[in-house]
Write an enzyme that holds these catalytic residues in place. Structure first.
Site, mmCIF file in Angstrom:
data_model
loop_
_atom_site.group_PDB
_atom_site.id
_atom_site.type_symbol
_atom_site.label_atom_id
_atom_site.label_comp_id
_atom_site.label_asym_id
_atom_site.label_seq_id
_atom_site.Cartn_x
_atom_site.Cartn_y
_atom_site.Cartn_z
ATOM 1 C CD GLN A 206 -2.859 -1.251 2.324
ATOM 2 O OE1 GLN A 206 -3.399 -0.218 2.678
ATOM 3 N NE2 GLN A 206 -3.151 -2.429 2.872
ATOM 4 C CE LYS A 222 2.530 2.269 7.366
ATOM 5 N NZ LYS A 222 2.296 1.019 8.124
ATOM 6 C CD GLU A 243 -0.144 -0.755 5.870
ATOM 7 O OE1 GLU A 243 0.242 0.419 5.762
ATOM 8 O OE2 GLU A 243 0.624 -1.722 5.935
ATOM 9 C CB ALA A 325 6.300 6.148 11.804
ATOM 10 C CB ALA A 326 10.449 9.166 14.382
ATOM 11 C CG PHE A 327 12.935 7.649 8.401
ATOM 12 C CD1 PHE A 327 11.581 7.519 8.164
ATOM 13 C CD2 PHE A 327 13.806 7.471 7.334
ATOM 14 C CE1 PHE A 327 11.088 7.224 6.909
ATOM 15 C CE2 PHE A 327 13.334 7.169 6.068
ATOM 16 C CZ PHE A 327 11.969 7.049 5.847
ATOM 17 C CG LEU A 328 13.769 2.829 13.191
ATOM 18 C CD1 LEU A 328 13.645 1.318 13.021
ATOM 19 C CD2 LEU A 328 13.776 3.190 14.672
ATOM 20 C CG ASP A 394 0.025 -7.949 8.276
ATOM 21 O OD1 ASP A 394 0.298 -9.011 7.689
ATOM 22 O OD2 ASP A 394 0.340 -6.834 7.830
ATOM 23 C CG ASP A 414 3.886 -2.607 8.625
ATOM 24 O OD1 ASP A 414 3.031 -1.712 8.501
ATOM 25 O OD2 ASP A 414 4.104 -3.460 7.753
#
Length: 512
Positions: A206, A222, A243, A325-328, A394, A414
Site C-alpha cells: 500500500q 501513511k 492499513e 512515524a519517525a525514521f530509524l 499481520d 508496521d
C-alpha cells in the site's frame, strides 16, 4: 361390456389396496434390517454429533499445508503434537457487562497468599500505575549499551535536533527513554516542521511516502483512507485489509502506556495535498494526482495493491490526515536483522500454519537459538500480547538491531492493520502465550494492575491519545475492547497455572 369393465376395475383396485397393506406391514422390518447395529454405529462417528471429522482431515495435511520454515517440519505422525483445537476457539463476539472473571480473581488471590512478596495484590491496588512502572524499573540493574555506530562518530558533531537525539538514544533494551524530553519534542516537530521533500517509498502493498522536514529529519507517511468508524470488512482476510493511519498512532501510544518502548514515535498531522505533497513530489508521483467528481484533490501513487483511481487518497477538499512515524537510523549506522515470526500465519485462503493445527511448536522453538536465551521468548510473547490488544493479525516478521546481538528487544513496527475489529477478540494471536504458558513478570504485573484498577488501560490510553493533534484517534469501542482483552489474557494465564505448572515457570522474572 360395461359389467366387464366394472369387474376389471374392482379387481385392479383390490390388488392395489392389498399391495399397500403388505408394504405397510413389511417396511418397518426392512428398515430395521438395514439399520447398522449398535457396534457398527459405535465405530462410525456421526458428523452431526462431533467435530472429529475436522481433526481427521487436519491430520491428513502434508507439508504443503504449512508455511515452509525450520519451525514447521514434516514429522512422522507419532512425533506430532496433538491438535488442541486452537483454531476452533470462537472469538469473543459480545461485550460483557463488566470486565471481571472469577478464575482471574481466584488466581490473583491465590498468588497473593502463596507468593506475597512478588504478588501483593492489596498493595498493587492502592499503588498508582506510574509508581508501579517506577518499581519495575528499579528492579532491573541492566543498563544496556547504545548504538556503537554513533559512538564512532562523536567527532563529527551534530546531534542537536530532536530526531538525532532520538536516534542516538536507542538502547539495547528499549527504543527510547520515556523520560527523554526529545521524544515529545520530536513528535511536536513532526506535527509542525516545514516539509521540503516528498518521495514515494518503494515496496509494500500500500501507499507510503517519505517526508523530509526542514531540519533534515524524516518520517514515514501513511494516509487516512476512510473514517474511524469504518472497521475491517467481515469478508476481508487479514492480509487484504487496508492499513489505517490512526492504528499506527494508537499503537505507539499503547506501547508507551504498557511501558514496552519498542515502537518508534508516531504522531498525526493534517497535510495540504497541493502545497505540501504534489508541489514537492517527483514527476511520477505528481502524475497520479487528479480532481474527483466531488471536486476533491486525490492521488494514488504506485504500489502492489490499492494504488489506482479506484483506491485513491482523497482530501477534503485538499486536506488529508496522515500518521508520521519517525525514521530509524540509517543502515550504515544501525544495521537491522529481520526475523521470521515462528507463529507466522500461512497468508493463504486455503492453508493453515503448523501451529494452527498442532500445539507442539513451542517445544521446538524454545530449544533453538535465539529463543533459548534469557529474554527472546518472553519478548516474542510480549509482542503477541501487544498484537492481541490491538487486534493485529499481520505480524509475519519482526526486526532487531544487529549491534545488540540476541539479547535485545523486538521492534514493534508496521501496525497499520491493527484496531480493525473492536468487537472480536481473536485468540489465535495469543497462540505463543497459550502454547508456551510463559509471560514476563513485569508484563503480568502491569496487566494485573489494569485489571484490579482503579486505573484502566482504556483510561490511560484515552488520556495519552488526547494529546495528538488529529484527535480523536481511537473511538470508544476500541478503547473498551482493551479492558476486555486484558481480562482474556489473564484468564489464559490462570488456565496455565490450573494445569499444575510452577508459578516461576509460567510468570518468568527475567528483570526486564
Amino acid at each position: 361390456m360395461k359389467l366387464k369393465h366394472r369387474v376389471f376395475g374392482s379387481i385392479v383396485g383390490l390388488a392395489f389396496l392389498l399391495t399397500c397393506i403388505y408394504l405397510l406391514q413389511t417396511l418397518p422390518k426392512i428398515i430395521e434390517y438395514t439399520k447398522p447395529s449398535y457396534h457398527v454405529r459405535k465405530l462410525v462417528p456421526r458428523i452431526v454429533d462431533t467435530d472429529a471429522h475436522f481433526s481427521a482431515l487436519r491430520k491428513r495435511l502434508n507439508k504443503s499445508n504449512y508455511t515452509s520454515d525450520e519451525f514447521s517440519p514434516e514429522a512422522v505422525e507419532g512425533e506430532r503434537g496433538q491438535s488442541r483445537g486452537l483454531e476452533d476457539r470462537k472469538p469473543h463476539e459480545e461485550i460483557p457487562s463488566k470486565f471481571t472473571d472469577e478464575d482471574v480473581d481466584s488466581m490473583l488471590q491465590k498468588l497473593g497468599r502463596t507468593h506475597p512478596k512478588m504478588f501483593d495484590m492489596d498493595e498493587l491496588r492502592v499503588t498508582p500505575y506510574d509508581t508501579v512502572l517506577w518499581n519495575i524499573k528499579k528492579r532491573s540493574h541492566k543498563k544496556g549499551i547504545y548504538l556503537p555506530g554513533y559512538a564512532n562518530q562523536k567527532d563529527l558533531g551534530g546531534g542537536s535536533d530532536n530526531w538525532e537525539k532520538f536516534q542516538r538514544g536507542i538502547n539495547q533494551y528499549y527504543m527510547y527513554d520515556p523520560e527523554d524530553p526529545a521524544i515529545d519534542g520530536l513528535m511536536s516537530d513532526m506535527e509542525r516542521e516545514t516539509v521540503i521533500d516528498v518521495e514515494q517509498k518503494d515496496g509494500g502493498t500500500q501507499l507510503k511516502l517519505i517526508i523530509t522536514f526542514e531540519d533534515e529529519g524524516q518520517a514515514l507517511f501513511k494516509p487516512m483512507r476512510f473514517p474511524r468508524d469504518i472497521e475491517t470488512l467481515p469478508n476481508h482476510f487479514y492480509f487484504s485489509d487496508y492499513e489505517r493511519h490512526y492504528a499506527e498512532i494508537g499503537a505507539f501510544h499503547l506501547d508507551r502506556a504498557l511501558a514496552f518502548y519498542r515502537v518508534p514515535p508516531v504522531t498525526g498531522r493534517r497535510f495540504n495535498m497541493t502545497s505540501e505533497i504534489k508541489r514537492l513530489a517527483d514527476r511520477k508521483l505528481a502524475k497520479t494526482f487528479f480532481i474527483s467528481p466531488a471536486n476533491n484533490v486525490c492521488f494514488h501513487g504506485s504500489c502492489s495493491y490499492y494504488c489506482d483511481s479506484g483506491h485513491a487518497i482523497c482530501g477534503n477538499p485538499d486536506t488529508v490526515e496522515a500518521s508520521l512515524a519517525a525514521f530509524l537510523p540509517p543502515e550504515k549506522i544501525a544495521r537491522r536483522k529481520t526475523w521470521r515470526n515462528p507463529w507466522k500465519r500461512s497468508y493463504s485462503k486455503h492453508r493453515k500454519a503448523y501451529w494452527e493445527v498442532y500445539d507442539d511448536l513451542c517445544d521446538k522453538v524454545r530449544t533453538k537459538p535465539p529463543y533459548n536465551n534469557e529474554r527472546r521468548l518472553q519478548d516474542l510473547i510480549d509482542m503477541h500480547i501487544f498484537d492481541f490488544l490491538t487486534g493485529n493479525l499481520d505480524r509475519h516478521h519482526y526486526e532487531t538491531f544487529r549491534d545488540f546481538g540476541n539479547v535485545t528487544f523486538h521492534m514493534h513496527l508496521d501496525n497499520g492493520r491493527a484496531f480493525g475489529k473492536s468487537k472480536k477478540d481473536d485468540l489465535s494471536i495469543l497462540a505463543p502465550l497459550i502454547q508456551c504458558c510463559v509471560i514476563r513478570f513485569s508484563t503480568f504485573i502491569k496487566l494485573s494492575k489494569f485489571y484490579i484498577g482503579p486505573e484502566r488501560l482504556s483510561s490511560m490510553l484515552r488520556k495519552s491519545l488526547d494529546k495528538d493533534s488529529v484527535r480523536p484517534i481511537l473511538l470508544e469501542p476500541h478503547l473498551i475492547a482493551l479492558d476486555r482483552r486484558v481480562v482474556i489474557i489473564l484468564k489464559e494465564i490462570s488456565k496455565c497455572l490450573e494445569k499444575g505448572l510452577e508459578v516461576s515457570d509460567v510468570i518468568v522474572d527475567d528483570f526486564f
